[in-house]
Design a protein around this motif. Structure first.
Motif, PDB file in Angstrom:
ATOM      1  N   ARG A  85       0.813  -1.220   0.000  1.00 22.56           N
ATOM      2  CA  ARG A  85       0.000   0.000   0.000  1.00 22.56           C
ATOM      3  C   ARG A  85       0.848   1.272   0.000  1.00 22.56           C
ATOM      4  O   ARG A  85       0.485   2.279  -0.632  1.00 22.56           O
ATOM      5  CB  ARG A  85      -0.958  -0.009   1.191  1.00 22.56           C
ATOM      6  N   PHE A 131       0.195   3.834  -2.978  1.00 19.44           N
ATOM      7  CA  PHE A 131      -0.371   5.150  -2.697  1.00 19.44           C
ATOM      8  C   PHE A 131       0.685   6.164  -2.248  1.00 19.44           C
ATOM      9  O   PHE A 131       0.360   7.330  -2.043  1.00 19.44           O
ATOM     10  CB  PHE A 131      -1.462   5.026  -1.634  1.00 19.44           C
ATOM     11  N   LEU A 141       1.573   7.604  -6.168  1.00 25.91           N
ATOM     12  CA  LEU A 141       0.906   8.902  -6.148  1.00 25.91           C
ATOM     13  C   LEU A 141       1.885  10.044  -6.382  1.00 25.91           C
ATOM     14  O   LEU A 141       1.596  10.989  -7.130  1.00 25.91           O
ATOM     15  CB  LEU A 141       0.188   9.092  -4.809  1.00 25.91           C
ATOM     16  N   SER A 175       3.505  -1.625  -8.582  1.00 30.52           N
ATOM     17  CA  SER A 175       2.728  -0.760  -7.685  1.00 30.52           C
ATOM     18  C   SER A 175       2.395   0.564  -8.348  1.00 30.52           C
ATOM     19  O   SER A 175       1.271   1.068  -8.260  1.00 30.52           O
ATOM     20  CB  SER A 175       3.522  -0.510  -6.397  1.00 30.52           C
ATOM     21  N   LEU A 220      -1.358   2.159  -9.485  1.00 31.72           N
ATOM     22  CA  LEU A 220      -1.858   3.492  -9.137  1.00 31.72           C
ATOM     23  C   LEU A 220      -2.238   4.269 -10.390  1.00 31.72           C
ATOM     24  O   LEU A 220      -3.256   4.970 -10.416  1.00 31.72           O
ATOM     25  CB  LEU A 220      -0.796   4.243  -8.322  1.00 31.72           C
TER      26      LEU A 220
END
Length: 598
Positions: free
Chosen positions: A74, A78, A82, A141, A145
């Motif tokens: 996570r 994120f 991000l 990952s 996103l």
């Protein structure tokens, strides 16, 4: 026929000369499309169908991403994802403004280019076998996103659309555009958790392979179409369906059923991208397209490299990530088409934007080839190494490091029939120099396990040194070869519990017995006789076994101390030592905490 023929000729040829399969597909598509010999005049229709290849690829990736594993990523999804999307989006929007586009149009252009090609990057990582590495997981990952980012981006496009004067209708439409995706996600989660697994259990009882294959395709396509209808990415729907089925006992069967379709359709996707490159548009607007491609790829790659270095990534990894993710991707087409429908950009502008993204995708394989010279990769030499094929020994050992070497010796001393596989070529050659025959193979792959004789073995010893690999192998054997007994090397207590739940018959924490023996020798050196030391060591072993059984049953570790204090005090009294209750309670409670690596 033409598409399959072109792929069969071009892809092996391009791989043989070192240019990679992706470039082979793109070249074959360009040759067949309107800008080539014109055998296929409507590449859009092919691209629509071929996107199912990306969908199925994400479904298979989802099957490997159990919810716990996804939760562990996570911070990368994120956090790292991000940061990269936000930074690249702002910089590319600025580049678009400098190129002369209006701010809103530049934002659409830049954010579309931010969305990296999941198909290209995943294909390259898959060919290299790097999807499960640390660096590969970071890239995956970020890609996740970026795929999620299409949702708010489409919502932003809807809000940026020119008004028609009917404000209430527009507001209701926009709110529905937000509520529909949320509802689709919740519906898929409900179906995945409550319906899909029992359904596959029912279908499996029919013993009809084609029914299971049809059900697997139904799940993938159903999830994809549900998300598409609600304005989300089809690939993201398939990925979520894969995640929901990742803990199912049928996941390996599902992967085997979908894999052939995934390979063919993903190749078709790259062919369609090559066909979509309209050289007439490139020739008519070559100045703006050339400048856009160079500026966008350079700025995006520089931003990715800078972010990677700021977050302590090694130089080589940062360069590789920048080159792999420096292009635009297939989801840009969705964003640009939506912007045209909303009236934010016109047709000719969309053509320029789309051509820019496609050219960047076509150039990426060439940049990856250049990366080999800029940052040479260390590859394992296969000289003197024999790959797994047709083994049939009664005992299969997977992993031949320090642990596996010692574990194999009693078996060999008793002249048992043993096959050994490992994926470290240096170790295989070293083992051969002292008389051990070790075959090259990755035990986490089902086809390798079959070739190594797992289906006919009496016993499999999993001695790999990475706990994720060990668990993966144990689960594969449990699901595909349920009659074979499995013994495994555990990393720590939590991993040992995980292995027992994965069906392992016997597990041993790699440091437990050696540490006990070490502690026993310590008390002997301080004056304890051999019998007394043995009793103490056996008491520790007994209490550890009790703690393990209780934790395996799901007991809270905080409640274990009270149960075990009397045992600790009784053993201490038998040894002539007085241990206060508080001290015993503190010692036992600490020893039951799951944070302890033993």
């Amino acid at each position: 026929m033409a598409l399959l023929g072109a792929a069969v000729v071009a892809v092996p040829l391009f791989k043989r000369i070192g240019l990679g399969s992706v470039l082979g597909y793109l070249a074959a598509g360009l040759l067949l499309g309107p800008s080539g010999i014109g055998l296929i005049t409507d590449p859009e229709s092919v691209l629509t169908t071929a996107e199912l290849g990306v969908v199925m690829f994400l479904f298979i990736i989802g099957l490997e991403m159990e919810p716990a594993k996804l939760w562990a990523l996570r911070k990368q999804i994120f956090g790292l994802g991000l940061v990269q999307v936000a930074a690249c989006g702002m910089l590319l929007t600025g580049v678009g403004v400098i190129l002369g586009f209006a701010p809103v149009v530049a934002f659409i252009f830049g954010m579309g280019f931010v969305l990296t090609s999941t198909a290209i990057v995943m294909q390259i990582l898959g060919e290299r076998g790097e999807l499960s590495t640390d660096s590969g997981q970071r890239i995956v990952s970020i890609l996740l996103l970026e795929d999620l980012a299409i949702v708010p981006l489409l919502a932003i496009v809807a809000f940026l659309a020119p008004g028609t004067g009917e404000q209430q209708v527009e507001l209701a439409t926009r709110l529905l555009g937000i509520a529909a995706p949320i509802g689709a996600v919740l519906l898929l989660i409900f179906v995945g958790r409550r319906i899909m697994n029992p359904l596959f259990g029912l279908l499996a009882s029919s013993k009809l392979r084609e029914v299971m294959t049809a059900a697997a395709l139904l799940v993938v396509l159903g999830a994809a179409l549900l998300f598409q209808a609600s304005g989300l990415s089809m690939a993201m729907g398939a990925f979520l369906a894969g995640v929901l089925l990742s803990t199912s006992t049928f996941r390996h069967q599902l992967e085997a059923d979908v894999e052939p379709f995934r390979g063919i359709l993903l190749g078709l996707f790259f062919l369609a991208v090559g066909m979509s490159l309209d050289l007439d548009i490139v020739a008519a607007s070559w100045q703006i397209i050339t400048v856009s491609v160079v500026a966008f790829m350079l700025v995006k790659a520089s931003a990715i490299y800078g972010i990677a270095r700021l977050l302590k990534a090694p130089h080589a990894e940062a360069v590789e990530r920048a080159v792999l993710m420096g292009q635009g991707g297939e989801f840009a087409f969705v964003l640009y088409t939506t912007a045209v429908t909303a009236g934010i950009i016109d047709g000719p502008t969309n053509a320029i934007f789309t051509a820019t993204v496609i050219v960047s995708m076509v150039l990426t394989p060439f940049f990856i080839i250049g990366l080999r010279f800029l940052v040479p990769r260390q590859t394992q030499s296969m000289e003197g190494v024999e790959e797994v094929s047709g083994l049939s020994a009664r005992i299969l050992i997977i992993g031949f490091g320090r642990f596996g070497q010692i574990a194999s010796q009693p078996l060999l001393a008793m002249r048992h029939s043993v096959s050994i596989i490992d994926n470290d070529t240096e170790m295989i050659r070293a083992a051969a120099s002292i008389g051990f025959k070790v075959y090259y193979g990755d035990g986490t792959r089902l086809d390798i396990l079959r070739a190594a004789g797992a289906s006919t073995a009496d016993l499999i010893l999993v001695c790999t040194d990475k706990k994720e690999q060990t668990t993966r192998i144990a689960e594969l054997v449990r699901d595909e070869f349920p009659l074979v007994r499995v013994m495994a090397r555990a990393f720590d207590r939590a991993h040992a519990i995980e292995l027992v739940k994965a069906g392992v018959e016997y597990q041993l924490r790699e440091l437990f017995e050696s540490a006990l023996e070490f502690g026993g020798e310590a008390i002997r050196s301080l004056g304890a006789d051999a019998e007394e030391a043995q009793e103490i060591v056996e008491g520790v072993r007994m209490r550890d076994r009790q703690r393990f059984d209780l934790q395996l049953a799901g007991e809270d570790w905080r409640n274990l101390g009270t149960l075990l204090i009397s045992n600790a005090q009784e053993q201490a009294r038998e040894s002539g030592v007085t241990v206060p209750h508080a001290q015993a309670e503190d010692a036992v409670a600490k020893s039951t905490q799951p944070a302890q690596p033993a």
